[in-house]
Every structure is written in C-alpha cells, then in structure tokens.
Enzyme design. Structure first.
Site, PDB file in Angstrom:
ATOM      1  N   TYR A 143      28.585  56.152  64.443  1.00 47.39           N
ATOM      2  CA  TYR A 143      29.687  56.597  64.306  1.00 47.39           C
ATOM      3  C   TYR A 143      31.029  55.475  64.720  1.00 47.39           C
ATOM      4  O   TYR A 143      32.022  55.139  64.630  1.00 47.39           O
ATOM      5  CB  TYR A 143      30.492  58.066  64.261  1.00 47.39           C
ATOM      6  N   GLY A 205      28.808  73.078  79.622  1.00 48.07           N
ATOM      7  CA  GLY A 205      30.516  73.452  79.370  1.00 48.07           C
ATOM      8  C   GLY A 205      31.659  72.981  79.900  1.00 48.07           C
ATOM      9  O   GLY A 205      32.631  73.135  80.282  1.00 48.07           O
ATOM     10  N   ASP A 269      26.467  62.846  75.119  1.00 49.84           N
ATOM     11  CA  ASP A 269      28.751  63.876  75.027  1.00 49.84           C
ATOM     12  C   ASP A 269      29.304  63.114  75.673  1.00 49.84           C
ATOM     13  O   ASP A 269      28.723  63.011  77.216  1.00 49.84           O
ATOM     14  CB  ASP A 269      27.446  65.318  75.094  1.00 49.84           C
TER      15      ASP A 269
HETATM   16  P1  NAD Z   1      36.841  65.166  57.118  1.00 45.13           P
HETATM   17  O1  NAD Z   1      34.529  64.877  57.069  1.00 45.13           O
HETATM   18  O2  NAD Z   1      37.377  66.902  56.984  1.00 45.13           O
HETATM   19  O3  NAD Z   1      37.188  64.209  56.322  1.00 45.13           O
HETATM   20  C1  NAD Z   1      36.667  62.731  55.719  1.00 45.13           C
HETATM   21  C2  NAD Z   1      36.675  62.475  54.379  1.00 45.13           C
HETATM   22  O4  NAD Z   1      36.013  61.929  53.933  1.00 45.13           O
HETATM   23  C3  NAD Z   1      36.187  63.604  53.283  1.00 45.13           C
HETATM   24  O5  NAD Z   1      36.860  64.646  52.065  1.00 45.13           O
HETATM   25  C4  NAD Z   1      34.671  62.847  52.700  1.00 45.13           C
HETATM   26  O6  NAD Z   1      34.533  63.528  51.599  1.00 45.13           O
HETATM   27  C5  NAD Z   1      35.210  61.666  52.987  1.00 45.13           C
HETATM   28  N1  NAD Z   1      34.369  61.001  53.205  1.00 45.13           N
HETATM   29  C6  NAD Z   1      33.244  60.467  54.039  1.00 45.13           C
HETATM   30  N2  NAD Z   1      32.515  59.065  53.122  1.00 45.13           N
HETATM   31  C7  NAD Z   1      33.720  59.026  52.348  1.00 45.13           C
HETATM   32  C8  NAD Z   1      32.527  57.470  51.742  1.00 45.13           C
HETATM   33  N3  NAD Z   1      31.864  56.465  51.316  1.00 45.13           N
HETATM   34  N4  NAD Z   1      33.290  57.027  50.939  1.00 45.13           N
HETATM   35  C9  NAD Z   1      34.460  58.382  49.192  1.00 45.13           C
HETATM   36  N5  NAD Z   1      34.736  59.598  51.281  1.00 45.13           N
HETATM   37  C10 NAD Z   1      34.066  59.545  51.792  1.00 45.13           C
HETATM   38  O7  NAD Z   1      37.131  64.195  58.624  1.00 45.13           O
HETATM   39  P2  NAD Z   1      38.588  65.580  59.599  1.00 45.13           P
HETATM   40  O8  NAD Z   1      38.184  65.124  60.292  1.00 45.13           O
HETATM   41  O9  NAD Z   1      39.389  64.956  58.258  1.00 45.13           O
HETATM   42  O10 NAD Z   1      38.479  63.506  59.505  1.00 45.13           O
HETATM   43  C11 NAD Z   1      39.166  61.901  58.628  1.00 45.13           C
HETATM   44  C12 NAD Z   1      39.150  60.965  59.612  1.00 45.13           C
HETATM   45  O11 NAD Z   1      39.910  60.886  60.817  1.00 45.13           O
HETATM   46  C13 NAD Z   1      37.618  60.418  59.899  1.00 45.13           C
HETATM   47  O12 NAD Z   1      37.597  59.187  59.371  1.00 45.13           O
HETATM   48  C14 NAD Z   1      38.024  60.458  61.533  1.00 45.13           C
HETATM   49  O13 NAD Z   1      36.678  59.360  61.206  1.00 45.13           O
HETATM   50  C15 NAD Z   1      39.154  60.128  61.750  1.00 45.13           C
HETATM   51  N6  NAD Z   1      38.856  60.858  62.773  1.00 45.13           N
HETATM   52  C16 NAD Z   1      39.107  62.366  62.494  1.00 45.13           C
HETATM   53  C17 NAD Z   1      38.647  63.045  64.063  1.00 45.13           C
HETATM   54  C18 NAD Z   1      39.277  64.912  63.843  1.00 45.13           C
HETATM   55  O14 NAD Z   1      38.975  65.175  65.595  1.00 45.13           O
HETATM   56  N7  NAD Z   1      38.899  65.767  63.101  1.00 45.13           N
HETATM   57  C19 NAD Z   1      38.652  62.076  65.658  1.00 45.13           C
HETATM   58  C20 NAD Z   1      39.029  61.232  65.246  1.00 45.13           C
HETATM   59  C21 NAD Z   1      39.583  60.187  63.837  1.00 45.13           C
HETATM   60  N1  UDP Z   2      30.168  71.024  71.503  1.00 50.32           N
HETATM   61  C1  UDP Z   2      29.544  73.040  72.207  1.00 50.32           C
HETATM   62  N2  UDP Z   2      29.296  73.707  70.650  1.00 50.32           N
HETATM   63  C2  UDP Z   2      29.161  73.856  69.515  1.00 50.32           C
HETATM   64  C3  UDP Z   2      29.657  72.385  69.204  1.00 50.32           C
HETATM   65  C4  UDP Z   2      30.367  71.528  69.929  1.00 50.32           C
HETATM   66  O1  UDP Z   2      29.333  73.226  73.340  1.00 50.32           O
HETATM   67  O2  UDP Z   2      29.156  74.615  68.771  1.00 50.32           O
HETATM   68  C5  UDP Z   2      30.401  70.575  72.626  1.00 50.32           C
HETATM   69  C6  UDP Z   2      30.014  69.534  72.213  1.00 50.32           C
HETATM   70  O3  UDP Z   2      28.633  69.109  72.891  1.00 50.32           O
HETATM   71  C7  UDP Z   2      31.230  68.473  72.939  1.00 50.32           C
HETATM   72  C8  UDP Z   2      32.366  69.034  72.322  1.00 50.32           C
HETATM   73  O4  UDP Z   2      32.116  70.443  72.064  1.00 50.32           O
HETATM   74  O5  UDP Z   2      31.021  68.067  74.037  1.00 50.32           O
HETATM   75  C9  UDP Z   2      32.712  68.634  71.343  1.00 50.32           C
HETATM   76  O6  UDP Z   2      32.172  68.526  70.709  1.00 50.32           O
HETATM   77  P1  UDP Z   2      32.423  68.269  68.504  1.00 50.32           P
HETATM   78  O7  UDP Z   2      31.506  67.959  67.786  1.00 50.32           O
HETATM   79  O8  UDP Z   2      33.709  68.999  68.262  1.00 50.32           O
HETATM   80  O9  UDP Z   2      33.483  66.712  69.109  1.00 50.32           O
HETATM   81  P2  UDP Z   2      33.201  65.051  69.710  1.00 50.32           P
HETATM   82  O10 UDP Z   2      32.180  65.774  70.946  1.00 50.32           O
HETATM   83  O11 UDP Z   2      32.170  64.308  68.611  1.00 50.32           O
HETATM   84  O12 UDP Z   2      34.416  65.225  71.189  1.00 50.32           O
END
Ligand code: NAD
Ligand code: UDP
Length: 309
Positions: A143, A205, A269
């Site tokens: 990722y 945590g 993490d």
């Molecule tokens: P999500 O998983 O809910 O949405 C992702 C969407 O992309 C889904 O509908 C999935 O079906 C679609 N998808 C995945 N692979 C695909 C492919 N190969 N072709 C077509 N569609 C595909 O996630 P989200 O939280 O809505 O995230 C949306 C975007 O924002 C992502 O690019 C993610 O990396 C980015 N982002 C989200 C967060 C967050 O905290 N939510 C943080 C940082 C970045």
């Molecule tokens: N985490 C947790 N319990 C859960 C899910 C996540 O303690 O059930 C922790 C995880 O290890 C991380 C933080 O919460 O430290 C945020 O995790 P998340 O997967 O939401 O996002 P990211 O790690 O990608 O920021």
C-alpha cells in the site's frame, strides 16, 4: 462538468459523489466492488446525471470526461494485505491508466494518496517536505510503496506530458458507510461496542492517529481539485489521540461496560501520526470543522441503524 470518480462506490468516493451530484455535475462512478458497496450509490442509479461502470482500474478505459477523482484502491490494512500484489497493481497500473486517460482527454486528475507515504514517521507532525520512513519489504509496503509510486507517476506525467494533476495526502478518515468488516480502527471499535464484544486494542494502545470526519475530507478534496495548487497536500484533522484514548471515548459513548482486550501490534504499525495542515490552510483555505466527538456520534448512529437491519 463530466466527472469520473474511481472507487466511487467506496466509503470516501460515495460521499464525494453525493456532493458532486448535489452540484449538478454529470458523475461517472467506476468501481470493481472489491471493498465498495452498491448500497452507497443505489439512490443515484435512476438519476440521469449518474452512470455506474463496473470496471477494474488495472485495465485501460476510454471515457470523455473533464475531471477525474482517482480514489480506487483498498484503504484498510485488512483488505489491502489480503492480495498485496493486486493492491500494488491497483496503485501502479491503475494510476498509470488514469493518468493516460487524463492525458488523452486533457482532464484534470486528483489522486488520493495517503499519510502512509510517511511510513512510521520520525518527524512529528508530518509536513509535506518530509520524505518518509517506509519499510519497502514489509507487509504494509504494498500500500505505502504503491501510493508512493502513484505520486511519482503523477509528477512525471505532469513534468513530461503537462498532465493537470492534484495530489492529496489523506490522513485517517472515518464516518458513516465504513464497512462493518472494514477492519480499520474506528469502525472496529464502534461495531464491537455496539455488539457488546470487547474492543480490540493492538499493542499497548499508545500509538497515535489523527481522525478526520469524512465531510471535512470531501470538502478538502473538492477545494484541491478546483484550485490552482497541485500539491502534494496533507488533508487531515490535526487532533491527535492515542488508540487507547479512542477506545475509551467510544466505550463511553456507546457502551461503558464494553471490555477492552489487547492483541499483538501488527508489523510496521506507525507509532505516531498527525498532519501539519499549514499548506491546506494556506493554499486551499481549508481546515476541518467537525470535532471527534461530533463525528463519532454521527458514525455511531449510522452503524446502529445498519446493525439493526
Ligand atoms: P474504500 O475501500 O471504502 O474505497 C475504495 C474503493 O475502490 C472501493 O469502492 C473499491 O471497491 C474500489 N477499488 C479497489 N480496487 C479497485 C480496482 N482495482 N478497480 C476499481 N475499483 C477499485 O476506501 P476509502 O477509505 O474510501 O479510500 C478511498 C481512497 O482514499 C483510497 O485510494 C485510499 O487509499 C485513500 N485514502 C483513504 C484514507 C482513509 O482513511 N479512508 C486515508 C488515506 C488514503
Ligand atoms: N487498531 C487497533 N484495533 C483495531 C484496529 C486497528 O488497535 O481493531 C490500531 C492499529 O494497530 C493502528 C491504529 O489502530 O495502530 C489505526 O489502524 P487503522 O487500520 O485504522 O489505520 P492505519 O494503521 O492504516 O493508520
């Protein structure tokens, strides 16, 4: 405008589409439904200015559009680690295909990057100048490195082919419509508290995250898309909480008698994360407006309604 939203059936994408439809744009939602849910967009299916395309961004596609919000990519560690090679293909080939499309039709493209480009950061809070601290062989790298390459592709298409890019580095975002089995921390804790099962804290945590409510994030994305600043720009809420604090907050809001259990901390993490949003404030005149307690209330109500069905 005709606007393509890749990943439009997902969590952030579907909230963005609601806003774009309200502004009477013509919206094309493209998704392969890996983590997307048709229920997020069902209400628009009969709307003349909405079109749904089931497609995988790793395959090229020809469309006529003015703007592309490129969000397609699983965002939860559980889902992006399920098939890590596919995750890399989605970020690399998917972003290349969308940049190629933007180049062909001269569309502006906004790529949803992530705070994960900073990895397990040694600089705190994280500003856009920080180059990051990513383990390129670890379980999160499909990722993190995928998104780093996606950013590189955006800037090279911009320098070499003058593609009109915008790059958003999104920090942890939460809100209604996250999947019940999404696996990210807010949805896990809320679902666990509502079901009366123990809240699973990974590690002790003490690691921190900063949580942005989805409507704030969507506003930031739209300002970035429609302004002159190309980024990369951090979009997130600078309020920083330990995961234990978050668990206790959700516990007190939902179910004070819910237990907390400790599970092993996943590899790599990040220990701390907090956005420096001075660039977003300066160039987009943007900052979050929803406090964590408010956003959690809205999220909890949404999960409560869905779990009751
Ligand atoms: P999500 O998983 O809910 O949405 C992702 C969407 O992309 C889904 O509908 C999935 O079906 C679609 N998808 C995945 N692979 C695909 C492919 N190969 N072709 C077509 N569609 C595909 O996630 P989200 O939280 O809505 O995230 C949306 C975007 O924002 C992502 O690019 C993610 O990396 C980015 N982002 C989200 C967060 C967050 O905290 N939510 C943080 C940082 C970045
Ligand atoms: N985490 C947790 N319990 C859960 C899910 C996540 O303690 O059930 C922790 C995880 O290890 C991380 C933080 O919460 O430290 C945020 O995790 P998340 O997967 O939401 O996002 P990211 O790690 O990608 O920021």
């Amino acid at each position: 405008m005709r606007i393509l939203v890749t990943g439009g059936a997902g969590f952030i994408g579907s909230h963005l589409i609601d806003k774009l439809i309200a502004q009477e744009h013509e919206v094309l939602c493209l998704d392969n439904f890996y983590t997307g849910d048709k229920r997020n967009i069902t209400k628009w299916l009969n709307q003349p200015n909405f079109e749904l395309i089931r497609h995988d961004v790793t395959e090229p596609i020809r469309l006529e559009i003015d703007q592309i919000y490129h969000l397609a990519c699983p965002a939860s560690p559980v889902h992006y680690q399920f098939n890590p090679i596919k995750t890399l293909k989605t970020s690399m080939l998917g972003t290349m295909n969308m940049l190629g499309l933007a180049k062909r039709v001269k569309a502006r493209i906004l790529m949803a990057s992530t705070s994960e480009v900073y990895g397990d950061p040694e600089v705190h809070p994280q500003s856009e100048e920080y180059w990051g601290h990513v383990n390129c062989t670890g379980i999160r790298s499909c990722y993190d490195e995928g998104k780093r390459v996606a950013e590189t592709l955006c800037f090279d298409y911009h320098r070499e082919h003058q593609v009109d890019i915008r790059v958003a580095r999104i920090f942890n975002t939460y809100g209604p419509r996250m999947l019940e089995n999404d696996g990210r921390v807010v949805s896990n804790f809320v679902v666990q508290a509502l079901k009366g099962i123990p809240l699973t804290i990974y590690g002790d945590g003490s690691q921190t995250r900063s949580f942005c409510y989805v409507s704030d994030l969507v506003e930031g994305l739209m300002r970035l898309m429609n302004g002159d600043y190309i980024g990369p720009v951090n979009l997130g809420n600078p309020g920083e909480y330990t995961i234990l604090e978050l668990a206790q907050k959700i516990q007190s809001l939902v179910n004070p008698s819910a237990e907390l259990v400790y599970k092993p901390l996943p590899q790599d993490d990040p220990k701390q994360r907090k956005p420096d949003i001075s660039k977003a404030q300066k160039y987009l005149n943007w900052q979050p407006t929803i406090l964590l307690d408010q956003g959690l209330d809205l999220t909890i109500s949404d999960f409560k309604a869905r779990l009751a069905k």
